[in-house]
Design an enzyme around this catalytic site. Structure first.
Site, short mmCIF file in Angstrom:
data_model
loop_
_atom_site.label_atom_id
_atom_site.label_comp_id
_atom_site.label_asym_id
_atom_site.label_seq_id
_atom_site.Cartn_x
_atom_site.Cartn_y
_atom_site.Cartn_z
CD GLU A 122 7.57 15.03 -4.11
OE1 GLU A 122 7.57 16.26 -3.95
OE2 GLU A 122 6.68 14.30 -3.66
CD GLU A 142 3.06 13.62 -7.47
OE1 GLU A 142 3.22 13.29 -8.66
OE2 GLU A 142 3.92 13.42 -6.59
C1 1HE Z 1 -0.31 1.74 -2.42
C2 1HE Z 1 0.33 2.71 -3.21
C3 1HE Z 1 0.33 4.05 -2.73
C4 1HE Z 1 0.53 0.81 -4.20
N1 1HE Z 1 -0.31 4.30 -1.55
N2 1HE Z 1 -0.91 2.06 -1.28
N3 1HE Z 1 1.45 7.21 -6.21
C5 1HE Z 1 0.77 6.69 -7.23
O1 1HE Z 1 -0.16 7.25 -7.75
C6 1HE Z 1 1.20 5.31 -7.65
C7 1HE Z 1 0.20 4.30 -7.14
N4 1HE Z 1 0.63 2.92 -7.34
C8 1HE Z 1 0.61 2.32 -8.56
O2 1HE Z 1 0.34 2.90 -9.58
C9 1HE Z 1 0.97 0.85 -8.57
O3 1HE Z 1 0.83 0.33 -7.26
C10 1HE Z 1 2.40 0.53 -9.07
C11 1HE Z 1 2.49 0.81 -10.58
C12 1HE Z 1 3.46 1.33 -8.33
C13 1HE Z 1 2.69 -0.97 -8.82
O4 1HE Z 1 1.69 -1.76 -9.41
P1 1HE Z 1 1.48 -3.28 -8.94
O5 1HE Z 1 0.44 -3.89 -9.86
O6 1HE Z 1 2.78 -3.94 -8.81
O7 1HE Z 1 0.90 -3.19 -7.42
P2 1HE Z 1 -0.59 -2.84 -6.92
O8 1HE Z 1 -1.46 -4.06 -7.00
O9 1HE Z 1 -1.12 -1.62 -7.56
O10 1HE Z 1 -0.32 -2.47 -5.39
C14 1HE Z 1 0.04 -3.45 -4.43
C15 1HE Z 1 -0.44 -2.94 -3.08
O11 1HE Z 1 0.22 -1.72 -2.77
C16 1HE Z 1 -1.94 -2.58 -3.10
O12 1HE Z 1 -2.44 -2.82 -1.81
P3 1HE Z 1 -3.30 -4.15 -1.46
O13 1HE Z 1 -3.64 -4.00 -0.01
O14 1HE Z 1 -4.48 -4.12 -2.38
O15 1HE Z 1 -2.38 -5.30 -1.74
C17 1HE Z 1 -1.92 -1.12 -3.38
O16 1HE Z 1 -3.09 -0.45 -2.91
C18 1HE Z 1 -0.72 -0.68 -2.58
N5 1HE Z 1 -0.17 0.59 -3.06
N6 1HE Z 1 0.84 2.12 -4.31
C19 1HE Z 1 -0.89 3.32 -0.86
N7 1HE Z 1 0.94 5.04 -3.37
C20 1HE Z 1 4.42 14.31 -0.63
S1 1HE Z 1 3.40 14.37 -1.94
C21 1HE Z 1 3.72 13.04 -2.95
C22 1HE Z 1 2.53 12.76 -3.81
C23 1HE Z 1 2.59 11.42 -4.43
O17 1HE Z 1 3.46 10.65 -4.22
S2 1HE Z 1 1.29 11.07 -5.48
C24 1HE Z 1 1.73 9.58 -6.24
C25 1HE Z 1 1.11 8.43 -5.54
#
Ligand code: 1HE
Length: 270
Positions: A122, A142
């Site tokens: 977005e 989403e």
């Molecule tokens: C996060 C987020 C997040 C990572 N919010 N903390 N977005 C998603 O559904 C995508 C969610 N994220 C992922 O699928 C993966 O993180 C990735 C593919 C992007 C990257 O994977 P990777 O293996 O490199 O990293 P990771 O181990 O998953 O994440 C590293 C850290 O970032 C981890 O935190 P930690 O404290 O355990 O180290 C994760 O929890 C954190 N992290 N993504 C919060 N999104 C206005 S409306 C919009 C609606 C949306 O955007 S929905 C889509 C949300």
């Protein structure tokens, strides 16, 4: 929110953002790589404040991101706490912030790599030119998270790839890679890993060299004309083209061409 002053700009930014000035362009960078540049409230408000406060002498902006991914979208840890009314206000705050990009003072070039997902897509969709490195992929998770886009995605993404492709992304979790994204028109430029920032800066410098009136017309008027009926569109075009022509800058540039002092329009390879 912990803030810091920002690379010569008169503004406090959250730690998740960094700003830098390079002559007449600015580079705004997401610096929350440890959370994959998930967009929390301070970051979104910081983006809004940055574009609001952009000084007059900045003519184009590059939006980049540190780490392996451009942005993992909405910070999902914030989501669990909101009720319906707060959810609406939150979505509207993203609309406000991203409108400051799309309908702001100057053109914005985003440099994408890794995940450009959910709110990250977005955000990218609100920029005017997108440069994608080969590692880029696009997703709208989403659907699988039980939510809906809220950062303007349902308005902007169909304008890039069509409603039916966006439906597929949201319903089935379909992702598009960098080459597919380029073929579909999500990105304008596809570059090798690590080459995005240099390309983004090069493009921003070129954009900054345009007449300000032209840049204004392209980012503010062209999208409005695209949404008008034909008759209104032609009229708006006649008005803005006449305004642009009347500007001293246009006259000087036309004169330079006629006096053979300006470059010719030749095919340039990208
Ligand atoms: C996060 C987020 C997040 C990572 N919010 N903390 N977005 C998603 O559904 C995508 C969610 N994220 C992922 O699928 C993966 O993180 C990735 C593919 C992007 C990257 O994977 P990777 O293996 O490199 O990293 P990771 O181990 O998953 O994440 C590293 C850290 O970032 C981890 O935190 P930690 O404290 O355990 O180290 C994760 O929890 C954190 N992290 N993504 C919060 N999104 C206005 S409306 C919009 C609606 C949306 O955007 S929905 C889509 C949300």
């Amino acid at each position: 929110m912990s803030t810091h002053s920002a690379g010569g700009f008169e503004i406090e930014l959250p730690r998740t953002l960094k700003a830098e000035r390079r002559d007449d362009i600015a580079i705004l960078t997401l610096t929350r790589a440890q959370k994959r540049n998930a967009l929390d409230d301070p970051t979104v408000f910081g983006i809004e404040a940055f574009f609001d406060a952009l000084p007059e002498d900045i003519k184009a902006v590059v939006l980049a991101a540190e780490g392996e991914h451009f942005s993992a979208g909405l910070d999902l840890t914030e989501l669990t706490e909101r009720n319906v009314v707060q959810g609406i206000a939150h979505s509207r705050s993203w609309h406000r912030a991203f409108d400051k990009i799309e309908f702001g003072k100057v053109p914005v070039v985003s440099v994408l790599h890794g995940a450009v997902v959910g709110g990250g897509l977005e955000l990218a969709a609100a920029t005017h030119i997108r440069v994608a490195e080969a590692s880029t992929y696009y997703a709208l998770p989403e659907g699988s998270r039980g939510i809906f886009v809220g950062g303007g995605g349902s308005v902007r993404v169909p304008r890039l790839i069509g409603t039916s492709r966006m439906m597929d992304m949201m319903l089935t979790g379909r992702t598009y890679g960098a080459e597919e994204g380029q073929a579909l028109g999500v990105s304008h430029y596809l570059v090798a890993a690590g080459a995005g920032l240099a390309k983004g800066v090069e493009l921003a410098k070129r954009i900054a060299g345009n007449a300000p009136m032209t840049n204004f017309a392209v980012i503010h008027v062209l999208p409005r004309i695209a949404e008008q009926d034909r008759a209104s569109g032609y009229l708006t075009e006649a008005l803005i083209s006449s305004i642009a022509q009347g500007d001293d800058e246009a006259k000087a540039r036309l004169k330079a061409f006629l006096e053979k002092r300006a470059p010719k329009t030749v095919h340039n390879r990208h």
